[in-house]
Design an enzyme around this catalytic site. Structure first.
Site, PDB file in Angstrom:
ATOM      1  N   TYR A 223     -17.510   1.059   4.589  1.00 50.02           N
ATOM      2  CA  TYR A 223     -16.093   1.320   4.869  1.00 50.02           C
ATOM      3  C   TYR A 223     -15.940   2.176   6.124  1.00 50.02           C
ATOM      4  O   TYR A 223     -15.165   1.845   7.030  1.00 50.02           O
ATOM      5  CB  TYR A 223     -15.463   2.014   3.666  1.00 50.02           C
ATOM      6  CG  TYR A 223     -14.108   2.630   3.944  1.00 50.02           C
ATOM      7  CD1 TYR A 223     -12.985   1.834   4.142  1.00 50.02           C
ATOM      8  CD2 TYR A 223     -13.942   4.017   3.994  1.00 50.02           C
ATOM      9  CE1 TYR A 223     -11.739   2.395   4.393  1.00 50.02           C
ATOM     10  CE2 TYR A 223     -12.703   4.581   4.243  1.00 50.02           C
ATOM     11  CZ  TYR A 223     -11.607   3.762   4.439  1.00 50.02           C
ATOM     12  OH  TYR A 223     -10.376   4.326   4.690  1.00 50.02           O
TER      13      TYR A 223
ATOM     14  N   GLY B  45       0.810  -1.207   0.000  1.00 49.97           N
ATOM     15  CA  GLY B  45       0.000   0.000   0.000  1.00 49.97           C
ATOM     16  C   GLY B  45       0.846   1.261   0.000  1.00 49.97           C
ATOM     17  O   GLY B  45       2.067   1.215   0.194  1.00 49.97           O
TER      18      GLY B  45
ATOM     19  N   ASP C  12      -1.783 -11.807   7.384  1.00 48.09           N
ATOM     20  CA  ASP C  12      -3.050 -11.780   6.649  1.00 48.09           C
ATOM     21  C   ASP C  12      -4.171 -11.732   7.675  1.00 48.09           C
ATOM     22  O   ASP C  12      -4.335 -12.669   8.471  1.00 48.09           O
ATOM     23  CB  ASP C  12      -3.149 -13.032   5.772  1.00 48.09           C
ATOM     24  CG  ASP C  12      -4.372 -13.033   4.869  1.00 48.09           C
ATOM     25  OD1 ASP C  12      -5.286 -12.212   5.094  1.00 48.09           O
ATOM     26  OD2 ASP C  12      -4.404 -13.866   3.937  1.00 48.09           O
TER      27      ASP C  12
ATOM     28  N   THR D 186      -9.399  -0.430   1.709  1.00 48.62           N
ATOM     29  CA  THR D 186      -9.635   0.968   1.326  1.00 48.62           C
ATOM     30  C   THR D 186     -10.492   1.103   0.078  1.00 48.62           C
ATOM     31  O   THR D 186     -10.703   2.221  -0.384  1.00 48.62           O
ATOM     32  CB  THR D 186      -8.297   1.692   1.100  1.00 48.62           C
ATOM     33  OG1 THR D 186      -7.555   1.001   0.098  1.00 48.62           O
ATOM     34  CG2 THR D 186      -7.493   1.755   2.394  1.00 48.62           C
TER      35      THR D 186
END
Length: 302
Positions: free
Chosen positions: A130, A18, A41, A67
């Protein structure tokens, strides 16, 4: 109560590919270890305990998250595992070892209707899957660990990976006219600047030892404010300095660009507490855009 200072090393960064994890991994520190899938993970909780046992970190930065805001609307369970359950387990593992956790959250915990920059004590009211998953993650972390620092940030961009600035540059190369939402306000944030702020927080803890006022919520976003249209224009103007054609950029309304997940209309963040406690202010967003675009224009697109 203060504790005696000790060098925080090694540092475990959860996340590898990321934007923020990439920025942290590029820092000039040999003791930063960025671990992502398959080594860590959140869908396989046993990997977290194994990574802690192997590395014995002195501090953890969680730069991993779901995201994909729109995709979360159709997979709330996946978003919850990534943004609530995984971070909650990280907090418990850090609490067991008595080490600090720095966790990155989002402006999406707010509904965007305040009409002024949000401070940390403002009530949250997320409007999306989210945003709810991130808000639940915040609550779980704070309930599990007294040495957790949660940094809410916004509109992150960088020379790495997928982000709005990179998308605009690519679109500007192909289209003479772009239409970009111009009625949402926020604080664009360079991933490099956010990484620098995190490292400065770590350095502060190194110098002083842990202090009780370090715990809790902080807003950490780029200085200044703009709209998505303003961010697009700024990025494209920087690219034009390097020879890329400058398209016409038309401002449109939110209603003209419907998305599965509703965006906060005004999610500006007041970052005063970050400065008051840690002495940190992130640079103006325009400076970060100039640096990011310069790097993007200097290397071939990935």
């Amino acid at each position: 109560m203060d504790t005696a200072p000790a060098r925080l090393s090694p540092i475990l960064v959860v996340g590898r590919s990321g934007q923020l994890a990439t920025a942290l991994g590029r820092a000039d520190r040999s003791d930063i270890h960025c671990l992502g899938r398959p080594d860590i993970d959140f869908d396989r909780p046993e990997t977290l305990a194994a990574a802690f046992a192997a590395l014995s970190p002195a501090l953890v930065v969680n730069a991993a998250a779901w995201t994909a805001v729109d995709a979360a609307e159709s997979d709330p369970e996946g978003a919850a595992r990534a943004n609530r359950d995984g971070p909650a387990l990280l907090a418990r593992l850090c609490a067991e070892r008595g080490i600090p956790l720095i966790h990155v959250s989002t402006d999406y915990v707010f509904d965007g209707t305040k009409g002024a920059p949000y401070v940390e004590s403002d009530p949250i009211s997320p409007r999306t899957v989210y945003g709810r998953s991130k808000a639940e993650g915040e609550r779980a972390i704070l309930a599990a660990h007294g040495r957790a620092i949660i940094l809410r940030t916004a509109w992150v961009y960088s020379p790495y990976g997928r982000n709005f600035v990179r998308t605009m540059l690519n679109a500007g190369m192909k289209n003479p006219v772009l239409r970009v939402v111009g009625d949402q306000l926020g604080n664009p944030t360079s991933a490099d600047d956010l990484a620098d702020a995190i490292l400065a927080i770590i350095d502060r803890i190194d110098r002083t030892g842990w202090r009780d006022d370090y715990a809790g919520l902080f807003h950490a976003a780029g200085g200044g404010e703009t709209t998505w249209h303003g961010l697009a224009v700024a990025a494209l103007r920087e690219a034009a300095k390097a020879g890329q054609p400058m398209p016409e950029v038309l401002a449109i309304g939110t209603a003209d660009w419907p998305t599965p997940a509703a965006r906060p209309q005004d999610s500006r963040l007041d970052c005063t507490r970050l400065h008051d406690v840690f002495g940190i202010r992130l640079p103006d967003w325009r400076d970060g855009v100039a640096r990011s675009v310069a790097r993007l224009m200097a290397v071939p697109a990935a």
